[in-house]
Enzyme design. Structure first.
Site, PDB file in Angstrom:
ATOM      1  N   LYS A  89     -58.184  18.268 -13.706  1.00 44.47           N
ATOM      2  CA  LYS A  89     -57.990  17.504 -12.461  1.00 44.47           C
ATOM      3  C   LYS A  89     -57.494  16.099 -12.777  1.00 44.47           C
ATOM      4  O   LYS A  89     -56.594  15.575 -12.111  1.00 44.47           O
ATOM      5  CB  LYS A  89     -59.302  17.459 -11.661  1.00 44.47           C
TER       6      LYS A  89
ATOM      7  N   GLN B   2     -68.191  18.011  -9.047  1.00 42.44           N
ATOM      8  CA  GLN B   2     -67.986  19.281  -9.750  1.00 42.44           C
ATOM      9  C   GLN B   2     -69.261  20.118  -9.704  1.00 42.44           C
ATOM     10  O   GLN B   2     -70.345  19.625 -10.016  1.00 42.44           O
ATOM     11  CB  GLN B   2     -67.550  18.999 -11.199  1.00 42.44           C
TER      12      GLN B   2
ATOM     13  N   ASP C 141     -62.662  19.076  -1.236  1.00 48.34           N
ATOM     14  CA  ASP C 141     -63.008  20.442  -1.645  1.00 48.34           C
ATOM     15  C   ASP C 141     -63.090  21.371  -0.425  1.00 48.34           C
ATOM     16  O   ASP C 141     -63.028  22.583  -0.565  1.00 48.34           O
ATOM     17  CB  ASP C 141     -64.401  20.454  -2.313  1.00 48.34           C
TER      18      ASP C 141
HETATM   19  N1  GUN Z   1     -66.745  24.666  -9.437  1.00 49.70           N
HETATM   20  C1  GUN Z   1     -65.971  25.775  -9.495  1.00 49.70           C
HETATM   21  N2  GUN Z   1     -64.953  25.684  -8.622  1.00 49.70           N
HETATM   22  C2  GUN Z   1     -65.088  24.491  -8.001  1.00 49.70           C
HETATM   23  C3  GUN Z   1     -64.323  23.819  -7.006  1.00 49.70           C
HETATM   24  O1  GUN Z   1     -63.319  24.309  -6.474  1.00 49.70           O
HETATM   25  N3  GUN Z   1     -64.793  22.596  -6.648  1.00 49.70           N
HETATM   26  C4  GUN Z   1     -65.899  22.047  -7.187  1.00 49.70           C
HETATM   27  N4  GUN Z   1     -66.274  20.853  -6.755  1.00 49.70           N
HETATM   28  N5  GUN Z   1     -66.627  22.639  -8.101  1.00 49.70           N
HETATM   29  C5  GUN Z   1     -66.220  23.860  -8.511  1.00 49.70           C
END
Ligand code: GUN
Length: 290
Positions: free
Chosen positions: A53, A97, A120
């Site tokens: 990211k 996350q 998200d």
């Molecule tokens: N963990 C696995 N996939 C994701 C996601 O798309 N967003 C977040 N914040 N955590 C994750």
């Protein structure tokens, strides 16, 4: 004939290029889109996602306010960090996350993020708006899957989509997106309680595997000519790799690609799309402040 491999790596790069152009335009208006990614602890998969990211933010020209917190961070401390970011007008998106350490209530954390910064698309306000067809941040992986299908010209109208997995992050939201009038698929959701999974998957024109378990979908479970979207990211030990592991999806890829007409690989399938759609959401969050 072997299936067409859907090049998620390239399609994601194309999405990021468009986002980068719009980001440059927004910067001329005095707004630099900014994402705060919060990582608590050092879960290796999470570290790898967060690094991806951060790399994408730099590539599309956005500001990066990543925050790495130790595993021992308390729930109250994390909520305080989120509050500060909620109140900071230079931060447009906040992403925590997942998964979080066991001592932190994930639900409470998601609820603490301002819905207009929830890039998200996990906050109940965004989930609810999506459900009833109002404007919302679309969750990144489900949105990425829809963009892959659109880009490849795969017909969803009247198609039977079978989704295996009912998670809040993928299974549930992708099912809602597929049933929207624009997409117009008929959706069956399968999960751990489903009896005779193969009897459902064999009916799928579009089969979406979002389980998190290797080889859940074998070639004999796929209807000839189907489109197979593999959302699984599973690490399996591999002593021939420097890292000591390799990534596989939920689908037994090699035999499956001899039955399907389109299939996503792992890696370089759905994964890069998640990050590309995240960049698009951050851009949208920043545009919304104009
Ligand atoms: N963990 C696995 N996939 C994701 C996601 O798309 N967003 C977040 N914040 N955590 C994750």
């Amino acid at each position: 004939m072997s299936a067409t491999i859907i090049d998620g790596f390239q399609i994601a790069a194309d999405v990021r290029a468009k986002v980068a152009a719009k980001t440059a335009e927004l910067k001329t208006k005095g707004v630099t889109p900014c994402l705060a990614v919060i990582l608590v602890g050092e879960n290796p998969a999470s570290v790898s996602y967060v690094t991806g990211k951060e790399k994408a933010l730099a590539e599309v020209g956005m500001a990066d306010r990543s925050i790495r917190l130790p595993e021992s961070t308390s729930e109250a401390e994390l909520l305080k960090v989120i509050d500060e970011l909620n109140d900071d007008s230079t931060v447009h998106g906040i992403l925590v996350q997942l998964p979080l350490p066991k001592h932190i209530n994930e639900d409470k954390v998601i609820m603490a993020i301002k819905p207009e910064k929830d890039v998200d698309g996990f906050h109940p306000v965004n989930v609810g708006n999506l459900m009833i067809g109002r404007k919302a941040f679309l969750p990144c992986t489900p949105h990425g899957i829809i963009v892959l299908l659109e880009t490849m010209g795969i017909n969803t109208n009247g198609a039977h989509a079978v989704v295996v997995g009912r998670s809040n992050i993928v299974g549930k939201p992708v099912s809602i997106l597929l049933t929207r009038r624009e997409t117009n698929a008929t959706v069956t959701i399968c999960h751990t309680g489903t009896k005779d999974l193969a009897s459902f998957t064999k009916q799928a024109d579009i089969l979406i595997a979002a389980v998190g378990k290797p080889n859940t979908i074998t070639a004999d479970m796929i209807k000839p000519g189907a489109t197979v979207i593999d959302v699984g990211v599973n690490r399996i030990p591999d002593s021939t790799k420097k890292s000591g592991f390799r990534l596989v999806g939920d689908v037994d890829f090699e035999p499956a690609k001899e039955v399907a007409s389109f299939i996503t690989p792992v890696p370089k399938g759905v994964g890069p799309m998640t990050i590309a759609m995240l960049m698009q959401n951050v851009l949208e969050a920043a545009e919304n402040t104009l």
